[in-house]
Design a protein around this motif. Sequence first.
Motif, PDB file in Angstrom:
ATOM      1  N   PRO A   1     -46.458  84.812 -19.339  1.00  0.00           N
ATOM      2  CA  PRO A   1     -45.083  85.264 -19.562  1.00  0.00           C
ATOM      3  C   PRO A   1     -44.237  84.221 -20.281  1.00  0.00           C
ATOM      4  O   PRO A   1     -44.408  83.004 -20.085  1.00  0.00           O
ATOM      5  N   ALA A   2     -43.332  84.711 -21.122  1.00  0.00           N
ATOM      6  CA  ALA A   2     -42.493  83.818 -21.922  1.00  0.00           C
ATOM      7  C   ALA A   2     -41.712  82.835 -21.052  1.00  0.00           C
ATOM      8  O   ALA A   2     -41.482  81.691 -21.453  1.00  0.00           O
ATOM      9  N   ALA A   3     -41.321  83.263 -19.850  1.00  0.00           N
ATOM     10  CA  ALA A   3     -40.550  82.381 -18.966  1.00  0.00           C
ATOM     11  C   ALA A   3     -41.341  81.150 -18.553  1.00  0.00           C
ATOM     12  O   ALA A   3     -40.746  80.129 -18.168  1.00  0.00           O
ATOM     13  N   SER A   4     -42.682  81.200 -18.643  1.00  0.00           N
ATOM     14  CA  SER A   4     -43.526  80.059 -18.275  1.00  0.00           C
ATOM     15  C   SER A   4     -43.833  79.148 -19.451  1.00  0.00           C
ATOM     16  O   SER A   4     -44.489  78.121 -19.276  1.00  0.00           O
TER      17      SER A   4
ATOM     18  N   LEU B   1     -41.677  92.914 -14.539  1.00  0.00           N
ATOM     19  CA  LEU B   1     -41.699  91.462 -14.370  1.00  0.00           C
ATOM     20  C   LEU B   1     -41.302  91.016 -12.962  1.00  0.00           C
ATOM     21  O   LEU B   1     -42.016  90.198 -12.361  1.00  0.00           O
TER      22      LEU B   1
ATOM     23  N   GLY C   1     -47.309  78.093 -15.349  1.00  0.00           N
ATOM     24  CA  GLY C   1     -46.554  79.104 -14.626  1.00  0.00           C
ATOM     25  C   GLY C   1     -47.296  79.672 -13.436  1.00  0.00           C
ATOM     26  O   GLY C   1     -48.468  79.363 -13.191  1.00  0.00           O
TER      27      GLY C   1
ATOM     28  N   GLU D   1     -43.720  88.904 -10.397  1.00  0.00           N
ATOM     29  CA  GLU D   1     -43.317  87.622  -9.814  1.00  0.00           C
ATOM     30  C   GLU D   1     -43.439  87.655  -8.297  1.00  0.00           C
ATOM     31  O   GLU D   1     -43.901  86.682  -7.674  1.00  0.00           O
TER      32      GLU D   1
ATOM     33  N   ASP E   1     -36.070  87.512 -27.200  1.00  0.00           N
ATOM     34  CA  ASP E   1     -35.777  88.389 -26.066  1.00  0.00           C
ATOM     35  C   ASP E   1     -36.725  89.583 -26.019  1.00  0.00           C
ATOM     36  O   ASP E   1     -36.818  90.270 -24.995  1.00  0.00           O
TER      37      ASP E   1
ATOM     38  N   ALA F   1     -42.132  76.832 -21.907  1.00  0.00           N
ATOM     39  CA  ALA F   1     -40.830  76.183 -22.054  1.00  0.00           C
ATOM     40  C   ALA F   1     -40.323  76.243 -23.490  1.00  0.00           C
ATOM     41  O   ALA F   1     -39.151  76.530 -23.737  1.00  0.00           O
TER      42      ALA F   1
ATOM     43  N   GLU G   1     -39.196  94.972 -18.303  1.00  0.00           N
ATOM     44  CA  GLU G   1     -38.045  94.490 -17.527  1.00  0.00           C
ATOM     45  C   GLU G   1     -38.154  94.877 -16.062  1.00  0.00           C
ATOM     46  O   GLU G   1     -37.749  94.118 -15.171  1.00  0.00           O
TER      47      GLU G   1
ATOM     48  N   GLY H   1     -44.585  87.606 -23.703  1.00  0.00           N
ATOM     49  CA  GLY H   1     -45.401  86.445 -23.389  1.00  0.00           C
ATOM     50  C   GLY H   1     -46.204  85.996 -24.594  1.00  0.00           C
ATOM     51  O   GLY H   1     -46.028  86.502 -25.714  1.00  0.00           O
TER      52      GLY H   1
END
Length: 333
Positions: free
Chosen positions: A239-242, A64, A14, A68, A192, A244, A61, A196
Motif C-alpha cells: 500500500p502507498a501509505a507504507s 483499506l 509496512g 488494516e 491520491d 514513504a 477506500e 500501492g
Amino acid sequence: MSVKPAPASALFAGPFALATLSAPNGPAFPALVTPDAQVVELRAAFDDDRLAIRSLLENWEAALPRLEALAADGGQQRKPLADYQVHAPVEPRQIFQSGANYRQHVIDLHVAHRAPNDARSEEERRAEAAEIMDRRAAEDLPYVFIGLPSAITGPYDDVVLPSWAEKPDWELELAAVIGRPAYQLSADEALDHVAGYTIANDLTDRTTVFRRDMPQIGTDWLRSKNAPGFTPLGPWIVPAASVADPGDLQVTLKLNGETMQDESTKDMIFNVARVVAYVSQTAQLLPGDVVLTGSPAGNGMHWGRLLRDGDVMEGTVTGLGVQRTRCVAEGTS
C-alpha cells in the motif's frame, strides 16, 4: 518450474501487502500477507467467494481500513506463506509503460550513440546530454506506450525467451497500481489515485524495437515487449501509505548474483506523479491498472550481455520485496 524467493527477515515495508496466491494445483485467491510471511485468505475474511485483488482495488477506500484491521488482528487465522505459490498480484485491464525516464540511463544512451564525425570528448558529450535532460524535465512530457496484460507472469515464474528474440534484455522498474479511476489529473492529484506499488521487469527484445522494413514508422513495442511472460510482476502490492517516498527507492537487478542495475528513483526525469498525471490526460486509468515508471541505467545493452537460457534475474525495489525469475529458452522448459 519456478524459482523460489530468497528468504528475508521482512518481506516488505509496512504491516501488510496484497498478493494473489494458490495452493498446489488449486485456484488462485486474494490474500493479505504479513511481513513475517503469514497469510490471511481474504475471500473468507470478506465473506465473498468471488473477491479478487482487482475488486478490492475497485473499492479501495472502503477496503483499506478493513485490511488494516485484519493485519492488526493477531487472532485472525493465518497460514504460512511457504504453503502457497505466488502469482502476479493483480490482473490489470491496462498496462502503461514509460521509456527513457532515468536521467543517467538516457545520458548513457546519448553518449553511446555518438555520430561518426563527433570528435568531442566523452565529458563534453555527457555535459550536453545532461543539459538536454534538464531541459526535458522542465519543458517536455513523459514518453509512455501501452503493454498487454497477456505479457504478465508471476514474480518467481520462469521467463521463456522466444526463439525469435535475438537480444532479450532486462528492465527492472517501480510500478504504480491504480486504486481510483483517474482522468485528466494534475500531478498534485495523481498519487491520491495510486493504491500501492509493486515491482515489474519490463523485458525487451532489442532487435525488434525498431522496424527494419519501415524505419520511418519508428518503434514496434508490440513485437519487442509483449511475448508471453515478458513482464514479471510482483510479488506484492505494498500500500502507498507504507511507501514513504516513491521518489527515493533503490531499484536493483542482479543477474546470476552480479549487480547490473542499482539506481535510485531520484534519478527519474519525470516522477511517479507526473507519469500518472500524463497518462490520465489521454486515457482513463482504472482500478488495478499498472503504470510502469521506467528503468534505470544498467540494461544488458549497456553491459554487452543479453539474457540467455539458464540466467537468473533477481529484482528488488526498496520495501517492495524481491522477484526472482529464471530464463528458459523456448522449447526447453
